[in-house]
Structure formats: C-alpha cells, structure tokens
Design an enzyme around this catalytic site. Sequence first.
Site, PDB file in Angstrom:
ATOM      1  N   ASP A 278       0.842  -1.198   0.000  1.00 45.59           N
ATOM      2  CA  ASP A 278       0.000   0.000   0.000  1.00 45.59           C
ATOM      3  C   ASP A 278       0.877   1.247   0.000  1.00 45.59           C
ATOM      4  O   ASP A 278       1.404   1.655   1.035  1.00 45.59           O
ATOM      5  CB  ASP A 278      -0.918  -0.012   1.230  1.00 45.59           C
ATOM      6  CG  ASP A 278      -1.811   1.221   1.312  1.00 45.59           C
ATOM      7  OD1 ASP A 278      -1.828   2.010   0.340  1.00 45.59           O
ATOM      8  OD2 ASP A 278      -2.482   1.401   2.342  1.00 45.59           O
TER       9      ASP A 278
ATOM     10  N   GLU B 156      31.442   9.368   3.577  1.00 50.49           N
ATOM     11  CA  GLU B 156      32.117   9.370   4.877  1.00 50.49           C
ATOM     12  C   GLU B 156      31.090   9.694   5.965  1.00 50.49           C
ATOM     13  O   GLU B 156      31.066  10.797   6.511  1.00 50.49           O
ATOM     14  CB  GLU B 156      33.249  10.399   4.886  1.00 50.49           C
ATOM     15  CG  GLU B 156      34.337  10.145   3.840  1.00 50.49           C
ATOM     16  CD  GLU B 156      35.402  11.234   3.834  1.00 50.49           C
ATOM     17  OE1 GLU B 156      35.420  12.075   4.774  1.00 50.49           O
ATOM     18  OE2 GLU B 156      36.209  11.260   2.893  1.00 50.49           O
TER      19      GLU B 156
ATOM     20  N   GLU C 268      29.154   9.999   9.467  1.00 50.85           N
ATOM     21  CA  GLU C 268      29.472  10.116  10.892  1.00 50.85           C
ATOM     22  C   GLU C 268      28.202   9.905  11.711  1.00 50.85           C
ATOM     23  O   GLU C 268      27.098  10.143  11.233  1.00 50.85           O
ATOM     24  CB  GLU C 268      30.070  11.496  11.186  1.00 50.85           C
ATOM     25  CG  GLU C 268      31.381  11.747  10.452  1.00 50.85           C
ATOM     26  CD  GLU C 268      31.853  13.195  10.540  1.00 50.85           C
ATOM     27  OE1 GLU C 268      33.008  13.455  10.177  1.00 50.85           O
ATOM     28  OE2 GLU C 268      31.062  14.066  10.954  1.00 50.85           O
TER      29      GLU C 268
ATOM     30  N   GLU D 112      35.700  10.371  15.879  1.00 53.67           N
ATOM     31  CA  GLU D 112      35.735  11.722  15.319  1.00 53.67           C
ATOM     32  C   GLU D 112      36.089  12.739  16.405  1.00 53.67           C
ATOM     33  O   GLU D 112      36.344  12.387  17.561  1.00 53.67           O
ATOM     34  CB  GLU D 112      34.393  12.056  14.649  1.00 53.67           C
ATOM     35  CG  GLU D 112      34.408  11.859  13.131  1.00 53.67           C
ATOM     36  CD  GLU D 112      35.343  12.828  12.431  1.00 53.67           C
ATOM     37  OE1 GLU D 112      35.634  13.919  12.983  1.00 53.67           O
ATOM     38  OE2 GLU D 112      35.806  12.508  11.331  1.00 53.67           O
TER      39      GLU D 112
ATOM     40  N   GLU E 155      33.206   7.656  12.908  1.00 54.58           N
ATOM     41  CA  GLU E 155      33.132   7.645  11.452  1.00 54.58           C
ATOM     42  C   GLU E 155      33.632   6.298  10.940  1.00 54.58           C
ATOM     43  O   GLU E 155      34.628   5.765  11.442  1.00 54.58           O
ATOM     44  CB  GLU E 155      33.975   8.773  10.849  1.00 54.58           C
ATOM     45  CG  GLU E 155      33.976   8.802   9.322  1.00 54.58           C
ATOM     46  CD  GLU E 155      34.789   9.956   8.753  1.00 54.58           C
ATOM     47  OE1 GLU E 155      35.503   9.715   7.755  1.00 54.58           O
ATOM     48  OE2 GLU E 155      34.718  11.068   9.299  1.00 54.58           O
TER      49      GLU E 155
ATOM     50  N   HIS F  26      30.530  13.584   4.178  1.00 57.68           N
ATOM     51  CA  HIS F  26      31.245  14.088   3.009  1.00 57.68           C
ATOM     52  C   HIS F  26      31.080  13.106   1.850  1.00 57.68           C
ATOM     53  O   HIS F  26      31.133  11.894   2.034  1.00 57.68           O
ATOM     54  CB  HIS F  26      32.727  14.273   3.314  1.00 57.68           C
ATOM     55  CG  HIS F  26      32.999  15.254   4.411  1.00 57.68           C
ATOM     56  ND1 HIS F  26      34.234  15.396   5.002  1.00 57.68           N
ATOM     57  CD2 HIS F  26      32.196  16.144   5.030  1.00 57.68           C
ATOM     58  CE1 HIS F  26      34.175  16.333   5.935  1.00 57.68           C
ATOM     59  NE2 HIS F  26      32.945  16.801   5.968  1.00 57.68           N
TER      60      HIS F  26
ATOM     61  N   ARG G  25      40.246  23.147   4.034  1.00 61.55           N
ATOM     62  CA  ARG G  25      39.026  22.439   4.397  1.00 61.55           C
ATOM     63  C   ARG G  25      37.886  23.371   4.799  1.00 61.55           C
ATOM     64  O   ARG G  25      36.852  22.900   5.266  1.00 61.55           O
ATOM     65  CB  ARG G  25      39.307  21.440   5.532  1.00 61.55           C
ATOM     66  CG  ARG G  25      40.221  20.303   5.103  1.00 61.55           C
ATOM     67  CD  ARG G  25      40.567  19.381   6.264  1.00 61.55           C
ATOM     68  NE  ARG G  25      41.514  18.355   5.845  1.00 61.55           N
ATOM     69  CZ  ARG G  25      41.178  17.128   5.440  1.00 61.55           C
ATOM     70  NH1 ARG G  25      39.902  16.795   5.423  1.00 61.55           N
ATOM     71  NH2 ARG G  25      42.092  16.251   5.080  1.00 61.55           N
TER      72      ARG G  25
ATOM     73  N   GLU H 167      35.278  16.413  -3.421  1.00 63.98           N
ATOM     74  CA  GLU H 167      34.624  16.098  -2.150  1.00 63.98           C
ATOM     75  C   GLU H 167      33.686  17.246  -1.768  1.00 63.98           C
ATOM     76  O   GLU H 167      34.139  18.372  -1.559  1.00 63.98           O
ATOM     77  CB  GLU H 167      35.678  15.907  -1.053  1.00 63.98           C
ATOM     78  CG  GLU H 167      35.087  15.644   0.318  1.00 63.98           C
ATOM     79  CD  GLU H 167      36.140  15.662   1.413  1.00 63.98           C
ATOM     80  OE1 GLU H 167      36.202  14.713   2.194  1.00 63.98           O
ATOM     81  OE2 GLU H 167      36.922  16.660   1.483  1.00 63.98           O
TER      82      GLU H 167
ATOM     83  N   ARG I  68      31.436  18.784   1.066  1.00 70.64           N
ATOM     84  CA  ARG I  68      31.547  18.623   2.511  1.00 70.64           C
ATOM     85  C   ARG I  68      30.292  19.048   3.286  1.00 70.64           C
ATOM     86  O   ARG I  68      30.254  18.928   4.497  1.00 70.64           O
ATOM     87  CB  ARG I  68      32.749  19.435   3.006  1.00 70.64           C
ATOM     88  CG  ARG I  68      34.060  18.988   2.387  1.00 70.64           C
ATOM     89  CD  ARG I  68      35.207  19.937   2.713  1.00 70.64           C
ATOM     90  NE  ARG I  68      35.405  20.115   4.140  1.00 70.64           N
ATOM     91  CZ  ARG I  68      36.044  19.270   4.932  1.00 70.64           C
ATOM     92  NH1 ARG I  68      36.541  18.144   4.417  1.00 70.64           N
ATOM     93  NH2 ARG I  68      36.181  19.509   6.213  1.00 70.64           N
TER      94      ARG I  68
END
Length: 446
Positions: A55, A134, A136, A191, A198, A247, A318, A335, A337
Amino acid sequence: MKDRKTQIATIKKQVEEENVHFLRLMFTDVLGTIKNVEVPISQLDKVLDNKMMFDGSSIEGFVRIEESDMYLYPDLDTWLIFPWEATGGKVARLICDIYTHTGEPFTGDPRGNLKRVVKDMQDLGFTSFNLGPEPEFFLFKLDEFGRPTLDLNDSGGYFDLSPTDLGENCRRDIVLELENLGFEVEASHHECAPGQHEVDFKYEEVVKACDNIQTFKLVVRTIARKHGLHATFMPKPLHGIAGSGMHCNMSLFKGNENAFYDEKGERELSETAYQFMAGLIEHARGYTAVCNPIVNSYKRLVPGFEAPVYVAWSGRNRSPLIRVPESRGLSTRVELRSVDPAANPYLTMAVLLASGLDGVRRGLTPPAEVNQNIYDMTEAEREAAQISDLPSTLHNAVKALRKDSVVQEALGEHIYGNFVEAKQQEWSAYRQHVSEWERDMYIERY
C-alpha cells in the site's frame, strides 16, 4: 550483467543452506527513511516474479489513497543475509524499486529517480558516477527502559583510542558486521566530538553506494543497540561540539578512465572536473535543502566547527564547500563537505550529479580556488572572491530550491512537490515551538 536465472538459483540455494525464514523487501521513502515489507520465505517465488504488492498511500511522499496499489521489484544484486539470528531463523533482504500497478517505474521512488538521472549522465557519454561516502554518527547511552539519553558513552576526540574511546568495541563490531556483509571498510575512527564516530567504506557506482549507505545505517543502529547504545545520524544532537556530516567523494568515469583526471591539466584536473565543480557551485544553494534536509541540519552549518558555510572550492583548504583531495589518476575526485547523514542518499546524489552535469553541458568555469581560511575573511573579502553563503535555515534552503529548475528537474515533479510540502510543514511546526533556550533567555528579562 549477472544472469538472472543463475542469481535466482544462488538465492534459493543460500536460503536452504543458511536457514533463512524471513525476507525483508526494503525501499526508501522521500524523506530518506528505510521502509520494508517483511514476508516469510515461502513467498520467495512471488517476490522473484515481481508480484509482491504493498500500500503506497501509507508511505511518506508516495501516492494518494486512491492510487495506493504498488509493486516491489527486487534488485537481485542487493541480496544479502543478515548475520544476526532472528527467532526461528535468519533474515535476508532485497532492496526494491517501486513500480505502479500498470508496470511503470514509479516517479516518486527515490532510487528509481536516481537511476533516471544516471541515464541522463550516460546519454552524455559517461559510463559511471562513483561515490565514496564518509558518514558520521553519535553513540548515546540507553536508559533502563531502552530509550536514548543524552549521555555520551565516551570522552574521546579525533582518532583517540581506549580508555577514552569507550565506543571502540561497538565500532569494531560494526566494522566486522559490515565486512561480513561484503563491505570493503577503508577506515574507522573516533571523530573530533565526544561520542562521535566515522566509518569509511570503499567507493562504488552511485546507486550501489546509496544502497550501502542505507544498509550501513541499519547495521550501525542494530549493533549499537546490542551494546546498550543508541546510534543517531542526527546532524547536531548536542550544542557546543561538532556535528555529524557525510562528506561525498565523487568521480565521473568513461569506461576505465577517470574523466576528472588529466595529466596535462592544471592541478592534473580535466576540463570536465572544473566544469563539474562549477555546476556544483552554481547550484549549491538550490540543492542544500536536499543535502541538509531537516531543521537541525542548519545547527551544524555554522562557523567554528569545520562544517562548510561558504560556497567555494580548494585543494588542501578544508573551510570551503568543495575540496579536491590530493590523489590523482583513478582516485581523482571532488569532495562535497556540506551533506549530512540525515539526507536521503538517493535524492542527494541525484541533485549533485545533475548539478555537476549542468556545469559540463554549459561549459561553466568555477571561480578561483580559495587557499586561505574563509572563516577568517571579512564579508568584503568574501564578496570580492565571489564567495557566497549557504542557506542558514531550512526555510531559506527551500526558498532557494524553489528558484532552481535544474535541481527541481533532478528530483522530478512528484518528488519535488512532496518534498517541498513536507519541508514547509516541518518548518511551520518548528516556528511554532517555544524552546528551552527562549525561556531561559527571555522569561525573566521581559
């Protein structure tokens, strides 16, 4: 492509040898929640013949009650047997695509929708889109009634070992279970926040990678519960410490060649890589509601905790939204982030792939690389460097989504409409809630 008859024969053989008594037919709703229809193994032939109905009107974002009959078409490549025993025998699973009662792919199925966008990619001459996630998560203690508390199970930090990392045994068991299920785990570690962990697993073709994310979440929660812990993928469960991200490392391939790599290109990146990044930057505000889909997501996207707030790209730096890791050759990737683990992976990758491909189609050029810490830049410096901000709330993110036709098309009309409606309701409920912070701040002062 594996032979279907061989796959079916293998499945039936394993059912007998492994004492499988139940079968979970898994799929994902628009909000990213894993759903399943569990049937006794006696229904296996019916399942394999694509005749199992459910359903759809009871699933978030699917269909109205008058359109409720839907079919589950299992993807035989997703067959696995869970290593933990259930009462009466083992449980296996198959991840399914959703089809209408007329035998057509259902446009509200997030997994089927991602396949549609992948087909668009293939029409441009690319053969595959790979994702290395990645994810976490936090581990909290359970109370005597089995309910989650806000008590962390450790006081560890980034890459800490015992005795501060009391979640190490739980995390090790998670890795062992994942490996039993065929995952190639590349790393697992504590982490930076207490109670935060992670686990990184090897990249895969994007649909399989999204299947793996959903399986990963199920395994993490199951094993954590066996350790007397609650695992949460909520982006920001506690004030004052880092939140959880996911990430996304992405790469396009043409056959066996990484389309992002060019030995002679600037930074050894191809023109396609720069165009794809430019597309991600162009549509960053438009796809944020999908990548960061809940009110709590925006408690993570604030300066000071390494989560990206600003739309820019760099190599080693970063602080921007997009980073290009140093690896080259087949490992060349970009990547993103900002994504958090509350996101529906199928919808997230559909909008990211479509955004990047829009940059490739239009031959877009990204702004200059940003090598300084953006958090230390003034507003004027950011403006001069063409650095914009991500939306600061779910409300603003939905507004940006409603202005971005490329992201809307990547979701499809059905999913887009249901997603926006659900997020508007969520924001309305949040706006009306009076929080403890407000009472502490204002009740005596005013």
